[in-house]
Design a protein around this motif. Structure first.
Motif, PDB file in Angstrom:
ATOM      1  N   ASN A 153       1.269  -1.013  -0.178  1.00 60.83           N
ATOM      2  CA  ASN A 153      -0.156  -0.090   0.083  1.00 60.83           C
ATOM      3  C   ASN A 153       1.004   0.809  -0.339  1.00 60.83           C
ATOM      4  OD1 ASN A 153      -2.645  -1.136  -0.325  1.00 60.83           O
ATOM      5  ND2 ASN A 153      -2.738  -0.985   2.370  1.00 60.83           N
ATOM      6  N   VAL A 154       0.085   2.394  -0.138  1.00 60.38           N
ATOM      7  CA  VAL A 154       0.619   3.201  -0.693  1.00 60.38           C
ATOM      8  C   VAL A 154      -0.283   4.749   0.040  1.00 60.38           C
ATOM      9  CG1 VAL A 154       2.657   3.104  -2.603  1.00 60.38           C
ATOM     10  CG2 VAL A 154       0.184   3.663  -3.071  1.00 60.38           C
ATOM     11  N   LEU A 155      -0.050   5.805  -0.214  1.00 56.40           N
ATOM     12  CA  LEU A 155      -0.357   6.957   0.634  1.00 56.40           C
ATOM     13  C   LEU A 155      -0.882   7.331  -1.411  1.00 56.40           C
ATOM     14  CD1 LEU A 155      -2.616   8.609   1.503  1.00 56.40           C
ATOM     15  CD2 LEU A 155      -0.369  10.450   1.986  1.00 56.40           C
ATOM     16  N   ILE A 156      -2.261   8.136  -2.001  1.00 56.15           N
ATOM     17  CA  ILE A 156      -2.635   8.143  -3.040  1.00 56.15           C
ATOM     18  C   ILE A 156      -3.663   9.824  -3.048  1.00 56.15           C
ATOM     19  CG2 ILE A 156      -4.129   7.468  -4.914  1.00 56.15           C
ATOM     20  CD1 ILE A 156      -3.545   4.584  -4.006  1.00 56.15           C
ATOM     21  N   ARG A 157      -3.188  10.508  -3.708  1.00 58.31           N
ATOM     22  CA  ARG A 157      -3.775  11.465  -3.601  1.00 58.31           C
ATOM     23  C   ARG A 157      -4.576  11.966  -4.890  1.00 58.31           C
ATOM     24  NH1 ARG A 157      -2.626  14.738   0.963  1.00 58.31           N
ATOM     25  NH2 ARG A 157      -3.524  16.499   0.421  1.00 58.31           N
ATOM     26  N   SER A 190      -1.262  11.372  -7.344  1.00 56.41           N
ATOM     27  CA  SER A 190       0.019  11.184  -6.734  1.00 56.41           C
ATOM     28  C   SER A 190       0.380  10.344  -5.468  1.00 56.41           C
ATOM     29  CB  SER A 190       0.711  12.299  -5.359  1.00 56.41           C
ATOM     30  OG  SER A 190       0.488  13.447  -6.473  1.00 56.41           O
ATOM     31  N   TYR A 191       1.545   9.302  -5.615  1.00 56.84           N
ATOM     32  CA  TYR A 191       1.498   8.215  -4.676  1.00 56.84           C
ATOM     33  C   TYR A 191       3.005   8.349  -3.791  1.00 56.84           C
ATOM     34  CZ  TYR A 191      -1.280   6.301  -8.839  1.00 56.84           C
ATOM     35  OH  TYR A 191      -2.333   5.926  -9.693  1.00 56.84           O
ATOM     36  N   LEU A 192       2.507   8.657  -2.823  1.00 60.07           N
ATOM     37  CA  LEU A 192       3.905   8.217  -1.787  1.00 60.07           C
ATOM     38  C   LEU A 192       3.847   7.439  -0.884  1.00 60.07           C
ATOM     39  CD1 LEU A 192       1.787  11.284  -1.477  1.00 60.07           C
ATOM     40  CD2 LEU A 192       4.379  11.926  -0.816  1.00 60.07           C
ATOM     41  N   VAL A 214       5.276   9.133   4.385  1.00 62.58           N
ATOM     42  CA  VAL A 214       3.999   9.494   5.347  1.00 62.58           C
ATOM     43  C   VAL A 214       4.196   9.354   6.879  1.00 62.58           C
ATOM     44  CG1 VAL A 214       1.633   9.455   5.786  1.00 62.58           C
ATOM     45  CG2 VAL A 214       2.751   8.752   3.264  1.00 62.58           C
ATOM     46  N   ALA A 215       5.566   8.015   7.257  1.00 61.94           N
ATOM     47  CA  ALA A 215       5.532   8.170   8.867  1.00 61.94           C
ATOM     48  C   ALA A 215       6.516   9.449   9.035  1.00 61.94           C
ATOM     49  CB  ALA A 215       6.032   6.421   8.827  1.00 61.94           C
ATOM     50  N   GLU A 216       7.263   9.126   8.271  1.00 64.13           N
ATOM     51  CA  GLU A 216       8.179  10.865   9.196  1.00 64.13           C
ATOM     52  C   GLU A 216       7.684  11.565   8.615  1.00 64.13           C
ATOM     53  OE1 GLU A 216      12.127  10.702   6.653  1.00 64.13           O
ATOM     54  OE2 GLU A 216      12.091   8.199   6.588  1.00 64.13           O
ATOM     55  N   GLY A 242      -2.021  14.374   5.032  1.00 65.63           N
ATOM     56  CA  GLY A 242      -3.910  15.065   5.739  1.00 65.63           C
ATOM     57  C   GLY A 242      -4.160  16.491   3.945  1.00 65.63           C
ATOM     58  N   SER A 243      -5.597  16.892   5.044  1.00 66.39           N
ATOM     59  CA  SER A 243      -6.415  16.819   4.265  1.00 66.39           C
ATOM     60  C   SER A 243      -5.784  18.504   3.203  1.00 66.39           C
ATOM     61  CB  SER A 243      -7.204  17.067   4.366  1.00 66.39           C
ATOM     62  OG  SER A 243      -7.962  16.394   4.281  1.00 66.39           O
ATOM     63  N   ASN A 244      -5.012  19.243   4.291  1.00 68.18           N
ATOM     64  CA  ASN A 244      -3.944  20.400   4.078  1.00 68.18           C
ATOM     65  C   ASN A 244      -2.828  20.276   4.391  1.00 68.18           C
ATOM     66  OD1 ASN A 244      -3.557  23.038   4.334  1.00 68.18           O
ATOM     67  ND2 ASN A 244      -4.562  23.661   5.842  1.00 68.18           N
ATOM     68  N   THR A 245      -1.581  20.458   3.649  1.00 69.63           N
ATOM     69  CA  THR A 245      -0.476  20.065   3.251  1.00 69.63           C
ATOM     70  C   THR A 245       0.531  21.484   3.527  1.00 69.63           C
ATOM     71  OG1 THR A 245      -0.329  20.217   0.784  1.00 69.63           O
ATOM     72  CG2 THR A 245      -1.001  18.018   2.285  1.00 69.63           C
TER      73      THR A 245
END
Length: 260
Positions: free
Chosen positions: A127-131, A149-151, A156-158, A164-167
């Motif tokens: 899994n990754v974070l998908i925005r 975007s894929y992170l 994300v842990a670091e 989050g919604s507001n970067t």
């Protein structure tokens, strides 16, 4: 059916669309009405409409008149090989610098496409974070770009703010550069292909259309290693996208040439 007949019908309808007789978002008359107008068989009309659909002028749906699409050159986005910046942050398209999400952006945890996983250096089932954002001009009612975007989750842990919604000002790229205290290096690859079902829905394009997809990998250095911290894929209808850039000379093509 004469080849000339359906081509003449297509040419007449093409002119009607180009001159504003049928604006984008409106429907052409029904097949029977067009057949009556041109004095031809309905099969001739449908052949002409298929040509217009292949050219990107109209969308065809069963049991509905042909829908006129936004004319390509009115929304052409020309990309070069330069990243720019304004008061909001980085942007990559001069023509699209004012574009904004036409729907609220989303983010979720899921596995990426295999080629993205390979670029990120993650396992293909990991899994990754998908925005995800669907972008368009301020007045647009539908999206003209789908940007995903894929992170990697270790990032994300670091750096939880990127999840989050507001970067914050400048978005994820500013947060990444601040975290690693260095400029991001980007590399892009552009391919053309048929749209996925998600792209058809987001960009309102038929399955018969083509999209151009920019895959951009963002890299930083850590402990003498190059790390991919994000992969962004931006899709848009192919007829509304162009790439323009200066051609650099390799040493083998240097001027002036020496006589042999």
């Amino acid at each position: 059916m004469s080849e000339d007949t359906f081509e003449m019908v297509a040419a007449a309808l093409r002119t009607d669309i180009d001159t504003g007789g049928y604006p984008p978002g409106t429907y052409l008359p029904s097949g029977p009405k067009l057949a009556e107008r041109f004095g031809v068989h309905r099969a001739t009309i449908y052949r002409a409409l298929e040509d217009l659909a292949a050219e990107g002028y109209v969308e065809l749906e069963r049991r509905r008149p042909a829908l006129v699409r936004e004319r390509p050159r009115e929304r052409m986005v020309v990309r070069d090989r330069v990243v720019y910046r304004d008061e909001i942050g980085y942007f990559f398209d001069q023509n699209a610098k004012t574009w904004r999400p036409v729907k609220p952006p989303t983010h979720r945890i899921d596995s990426p496409p295999n080629h993205v996983a390979d670029d990120l250096g993650t396992g293909r089932s990991e899994n990754v974070l998908i925005r995800e954002r669907i972008m368009g001009p301020p007045e647009a009612k539908r999206g003209l770009q789908l940007a995903i975007s894929y992170l990697p989750l270790w990032l994300v842990a670091e750096l939880p703010v990127v999840g989050g919604s507001n970067t914050g000002p400048g978005g994820i790229y500013d947060r990444i550069e601040e975290h690693f205290d260095q400029p991001i290096q980007w590399h892009e690859t552009i391919v053309g292909r048929a749209p996925t079902s998600a792209e058809q829905d987001a960009l309102v394009v038929p399955a018969s259309a083509s999209v151009l997809v920019i895959t951009r990998a963002a890299r930083v250095e850590r402990d003498a290693q190059s790390l991919v911290v994000e992969v962004n894929e931006t899709s848009m209808p192919a007829e509304q996208f162009a790439v323009s850039y200066a051609v650099a000379r390799d040493e083998s093509a240097a001027w002036s040439r020496q006589s042999s």
